[in-house]
Design an enzyme around this catalytic site. Sequence first.
Site, short mmCIF file in Angstrom:
data_model
loop_
_atom_site.label_atom_id
_atom_site.label_comp_id
_atom_site.label_asym_id
_atom_site.label_seq_id
_atom_site.Cartn_x
_atom_site.Cartn_y
_atom_site.Cartn_z
N MET A 30 0.84 -1.20 0.00
CA MET A 30 0.00 0.00 0.00
C MET A 30 0.87 1.24 0.00
O MET A 30 0.40 2.35 0.35
CB MET A 30 -0.96 -0.03 1.19
CG MET A 30 -1.93 -1.20 1.09
SD MET A 30 -3.48 -0.93 1.96
CE MET A 30 -2.90 -0.78 3.63
N GLY A 31 2.14 1.08 -0.37
CA GLY A 31 3.03 2.23 -0.49
C GLY A 31 3.54 2.74 0.85
O GLY A 31 3.49 2.01 1.84
N GLY A 36 10.95 -2.93 5.39
CA GLY A 36 10.19 -4.19 5.44
C GLY A 36 9.71 -4.56 4.03
O GLY A 36 9.87 -5.71 3.58
N HIS A 37 9.13 -3.57 3.34
CA HIS A 37 8.70 -3.81 1.95
C HIS A 37 9.90 -4.14 1.06
O HIS A 37 9.85 -5.05 0.23
CB HIS A 37 8.03 -2.55 1.37
CG HIS A 37 6.79 -2.11 2.08
ND1 HIS A 37 6.72 -0.94 2.79
CD2 HIS A 37 5.57 -2.68 2.18
CE1 HIS A 37 5.51 -0.78 3.28
NE2 HIS A 37 4.78 -1.83 2.93
N GLN A 61 -10.44 -2.53 2.09
CA GLN A 61 -9.96 -3.26 3.27
C GLN A 61 -9.88 -2.38 4.52
O GLN A 61 -9.46 -2.84 5.57
CB GLN A 61 -8.61 -3.92 2.99
CG GLN A 61 -7.42 -2.97 2.90
CD GLN A 61 -6.18 -3.69 2.42
OE1 GLN A 61 -6.09 -4.13 1.28
NE2 GLN A 61 -5.21 -3.84 3.32
N GLY A 147 4.66 -10.46 3.97
CA GLY A 147 5.41 -10.34 5.22
C GLY A 147 4.68 -10.99 6.39
O GLY A 147 3.46 -10.88 6.51
N GLN A 153 -2.94 -12.44 7.65
CA GLN A 153 -3.18 -12.14 6.23
C GLN A 153 -2.61 -13.24 5.33
O GLN A 153 -3.19 -13.57 4.30
CB GLN A 153 -2.55 -10.79 5.89
CG GLN A 153 -2.61 -10.42 4.43
CD GLN A 153 -2.18 -8.98 4.19
OE1 GLN A 153 -2.99 -8.08 4.26
NE2 GLN A 153 -0.91 -8.77 3.90
N SER A 185 6.53 -0.40 9.88
CA SER A 185 5.17 -0.26 9.37
C SER A 185 5.00 1.14 8.81
O SER A 185 5.56 2.10 9.35
CB SER A 185 4.17 -0.46 10.52
OG SER A 185 2.90 0.01 10.15
P1 AMP Z 1 1.39 -3.02 3.43
O1 AMP Z 1 1.96 -1.98 2.53
O2 AMP Z 1 1.42 -2.63 4.89
O3 AMP Z 1 0.07 -3.55 2.97
O4 AMP Z 1 2.39 -4.25 3.35
C1 AMP Z 1 2.73 -4.85 2.14
C2 AMP Z 1 3.48 -6.12 2.39
O5 AMP Z 1 4.67 -5.83 3.11
C3 AMP Z 1 2.69 -7.12 3.24
O6 AMP Z 1 2.94 -8.44 2.78
C4 AMP Z 1 3.25 -6.90 4.62
O7 AMP Z 1 3.14 -8.03 5.46
C5 AMP Z 1 4.72 -6.62 4.28
N1 AMP Z 1 5.35 -5.91 5.38
C6 AMP Z 1 4.95 -4.75 5.94
N2 AMP Z 1 5.76 -4.43 6.97
C7 AMP Z 1 6.68 -5.42 7.07
C8 AMP Z 1 7.78 -5.68 7.94
N3 AMP Z 1 8.11 -4.87 8.92
N4 AMP Z 1 8.53 -6.80 7.72
C9 AMP Z 1 8.20 -7.66 6.72
N5 AMP Z 1 7.18 -7.47 5.87
C10 AMP Z 1 6.42 -6.38 6.05
#
Ligand code: AMP
Length: 284
Positions: A30-31, A36-37, A61, A147, A153, A185
């Site tokens: 989601m940018g 992490g991303h 969502q 992640g 999820q 995050s």
């Molecule tokens: P989001 O942008 O928050 O929807 O996350 C996109 C993807 O990145 C999802 O698969 C998350 O689980 C993963 N993700 C977000 N934060 C982390 C993190 N700290 N470590 C590993 N994966 C992450």
Amino acid sequence: MEIITSIPALHEKLRNYRNQGKSIGYVATMGALHNGHIGLVKRCKEENDICVVSVFVNPTQFNDKNDLILYPRTPEKDAGLLEKANCDVVFMPSVEEMYPEPDTRKFDFGKIGSVMEGGFRPGHFNGVAQIVSKFFMAIEPDKAYFGEKDFQQIAIVRDMVRQLGLNVRIISCPITREKDGLAMSSRNARLSAEEREKAPLIAEYLSKSCTFVNEKSIQDTIDFVVKGLSAYPVFRLDYFEIVDGITLQAVTDWKDSDYIVGCIAVYCGSVRLIDNITYKRNAD
Ligand code: AMP
């Protein structure tokens, strides 16, 4: 790296790659990208010829409208980070592109969908399944990377893939943390300085509670984390549950399963954070 905004252009681009016999890996985001991303993107690039990343804040969502409005959006910075991470294709569609008409599909994930996030964020996983299935159908990746920070999820996406009979391998990747332990995050950017200072306590309590495995009861472990964090007025707990890593149902004894995970959702000020810790994993 190419930035694509329409589904037909994406099809065209990926058809060319597939005709050249190239494997396609995919990362949904989601940018407001962070390390992490980027960890997922790098792993995707290592294991596939082509890495596709979507950047899309999916309205269906968000059960909390305010959370959707306040969700950080940094598309230019995201494109720069993805370029540096050797991403090949960025898909940044508009809401109209992904939802030309309302998506009325209703998924049923049974017990894995009703606990934890499913209980506290009604409709959240239905929205996740709607958008991830649309992306899977548009991209047809060989592998997709998710992640473990969003532990539940991954189980939902795997079940969605099974229900729809899609041909994609779901790869789960470990949580990337800040130096002080806080799980990275996009929402961390919304923490005040004082909240940001306290937020690592979440990971600290989870980590300390690992010493309880097989030594103290599950209930004592829950009490330790819940009471520990509740002592700080900045936190407001949604849930902390200790569950089987596959069924996501609560366990009452360390002997109940070979794969046990503690999952937490807690407000730090007005920002809702999630994290988890694997207590035991002898499975596979
Ligand atoms: P989001 O942008 O928050 O929807 O996350 C996109 C993807 O990145 C999802 O698969 C998350 O689980 C993963 N993700 C977000 N934060 C982390 C993190 N700290 N470590 C590993 N994966 C992450």
